[in-house]
Design a protein around this motif. Structure first.
Motif, PDB file in Angstrom:
ATOM      1  N   UNK A  30       0.821  -1.217   0.000  1.00  0.00           N
ATOM      2  CA  UNK A  30       0.000   0.000   0.000  1.00  0.00           C
ATOM      3  C   UNK A  30       0.852   1.263   0.000  1.00  0.00           C
ATOM      4  N   UNK A  31       1.970   1.241   0.717  1.00  0.00           N
ATOM      5  CA  UNK A  31       2.847   2.409   0.783  1.00  0.00           C
ATOM      6  C   UNK A  31       3.775   2.499  -0.423  1.00  0.00           C
ATOM      7  N   UNK A  32       4.209   1.358  -0.926  1.00  0.00           N
ATOM      8  CA  UNK A  32       5.131   1.278  -2.055  1.00  0.00           C
ATOM      9  C   UNK A  32       4.576   0.281  -3.071  1.00  0.00           C
ATOM     10  N   UNK A  33       3.658   0.718  -3.910  1.00  0.00           N
ATOM     11  CA  UNK A  33       3.029  -0.213  -4.848  1.00  0.00           C
ATOM     12  C   UNK A  33       4.056  -0.977  -5.685  1.00  0.00           C
ATOM     13  N   UNK A  34       3.771  -2.231  -5.871  1.00  0.00           N
ATOM     14  CA  UNK A  34       4.645  -3.087  -6.659  1.00  0.00           C
ATOM     15  C   UNK A  34       4.536  -2.676  -8.132  1.00  0.00           C
ATOM     16  N   UNK A  35       5.651  -2.744  -8.837  1.00  0.00           N
ATOM     17  CA  UNK A  35       5.604  -2.387 -10.258  1.00  0.00           C
ATOM     18  C   UNK A  35       5.390  -3.650 -11.100  1.00  0.00           C
ATOM     19  N   UNK A  36       5.061  -3.429 -12.356  1.00  0.00           N
ATOM     20  CA  UNK A  36       4.709  -4.532 -13.245  1.00  0.00           C
ATOM     21  C   UNK A  36       5.875  -5.505 -13.445  1.00  0.00           C
ATOM     22  N   UNK A  37       7.088  -4.994 -13.511  1.00  0.00           N
ATOM     23  CA  UNK A  37       8.269  -5.843 -13.705  1.00  0.00           C
ATOM     24  C   UNK A  37       8.465  -6.778 -12.521  1.00  0.00           C
ATOM     25  N   UNK A  39       6.165  -7.680 -10.302  1.00  0.00           N
ATOM     26  CA  UNK A  39       5.044  -8.617 -10.281  1.00  0.00           C
ATOM     27  C   UNK A  39       5.249  -9.723 -11.309  1.00  0.00           C
ATOM     28  N   UNK A  40       5.721  -9.376 -12.480  1.00  0.00           N
ATOM     29  CA  UNK A  40       5.977 -10.385 -13.514  1.00  0.00           C
ATOM     30  C   UNK A  40       7.039 -11.381 -13.052  1.00  0.00           C
ATOM     31  N   UNK A  45       8.098 -16.977 -11.532  1.00  0.00           N
ATOM     32  CA  UNK A  45       8.639 -17.962 -10.586  1.00  0.00           C
ATOM     33  C   UNK A  45       7.532 -18.834  -9.987  1.00  0.00           C
ATOM     34  N   UNK A  46       6.381 -18.237  -9.671  1.00  0.00           N
ATOM     35  CA  UNK A  46       5.359 -18.938  -8.896  1.00  0.00           C
ATOM     36  C   UNK A  46       4.121 -19.349  -9.683  1.00  0.00           C
ATOM     37  N   UNK A  47       3.782 -18.656 -10.701  1.00  0.00           N
ATOM     38  CA  UNK A  47       2.534 -18.678 -11.470  1.00  0.00           C
ATOM     39  C   UNK A  47       1.518 -17.753 -10.804  1.00  0.00           C
ATOM     40  N   UNK A  48       0.663 -17.193 -11.619  1.00  0.00           N
ATOM     41  CA  UNK A  48      -0.359 -16.271 -11.123  1.00  0.00           C
ATOM     42  C   UNK A  48      -1.326 -16.998 -10.196  1.00  0.00           C
ATOM     43  N   UNK A  49      -1.639 -18.242 -10.519  1.00  0.00           N
ATOM     44  CA  UNK A  49      -2.560 -19.043  -9.710  1.00  0.00           C
ATOM     45  C   UNK A  49      -2.069 -19.170  -8.258  1.00  0.00           C
ATOM     46  N   UNK A  50      -0.777 -19.431  -8.071  1.00  0.00           N
ATOM     47  CA  UNK A  50      -0.219 -19.581  -6.717  1.00  0.00           C
ATOM     48  C   UNK A  50      -0.098 -18.238  -5.998  1.00  0.00           C
ATOM     49  N   UNK A  71      -5.581 -10.603 -14.390  1.00  0.00           N
ATOM     50  CA  UNK A  71      -4.446 -10.132 -15.179  1.00  0.00           C
ATOM     51  C   UNK A  71      -3.463  -9.402 -14.276  1.00  0.00           C
ATOM     52  N   UNK A  72      -2.280  -9.160 -14.807  1.00  0.00           N
ATOM     53  CA  UNK A  72      -1.294  -8.378 -14.051  1.00  0.00           C
ATOM     54  C   UNK A  72      -1.852  -6.999 -13.735  1.00  0.00           C
ATOM     55  N   UNK A  73      -2.550  -6.402 -14.676  1.00  0.00           N
ATOM     56  CA  UNK A  73      -3.098  -5.060 -14.464  1.00  0.00           C
ATOM     57  C   UNK A  73      -4.110  -5.056 -13.318  1.00  0.00           C
TER      58      UNK A  73
END
Length: 106
Positions: A30-37, A39-40, A45-50, A71-73
């Motif tokens: 919340x304080x430092x939002x994760x960027x798309x890179x 998250x990708x 490494x894990x899959x979106x499902x996990x 989606x990532x977005x």
């Protein structure tokens, strides 16, 4: 370690790391939002499902179309969809907390 500061699972994981004298940095989504890179990297490494916390309030509040097409977005807009904590080490990325998996860090 990525997560949100008021999450009970985050608190358990942090307590474990502190008690075992394992240094870590905490990054609050919340304080430092994760960027798309980043998250990708997690997804690769894990899959979106996990990575998705299907028991979260955020997930339950999604409509059926969103639930069927995460989606990532969507995750970037709703970082609390990410299962917590996400612990990035030199060799791995772990999601969730269990004493057994964290014991491997000792």
């Amino acid at each position: 370690m990525y997560g949100i500061k008021n999450c009970d699972t985050i608190k358990k994981a942090q307590k474990f790391l502190i008690n075992h004298q394992i240094d870590f940095e905490f990054i609050d989504f919340r304080d430092n939002p994760i960027d798309k890179t980043k998250l990708q990297t997690f997804v690769d490494k894990l899959t979106l499902e996990k990575l998705i916390n299907k028991r979260s309030t955020t997930y339950r509040n999604l409509n059926d179309k969103e639930k069927d097409n995460i989606t990532l977005e969507l995750v970037l807009k709703n970082p609390t969809l990410i299962k917590r904590p996400v612990l990035v080490t030199n060799n791995d990325i772990m999601v969730g907390f269990s004493k057994k998996s964290y014991s491997k860090l000792c």
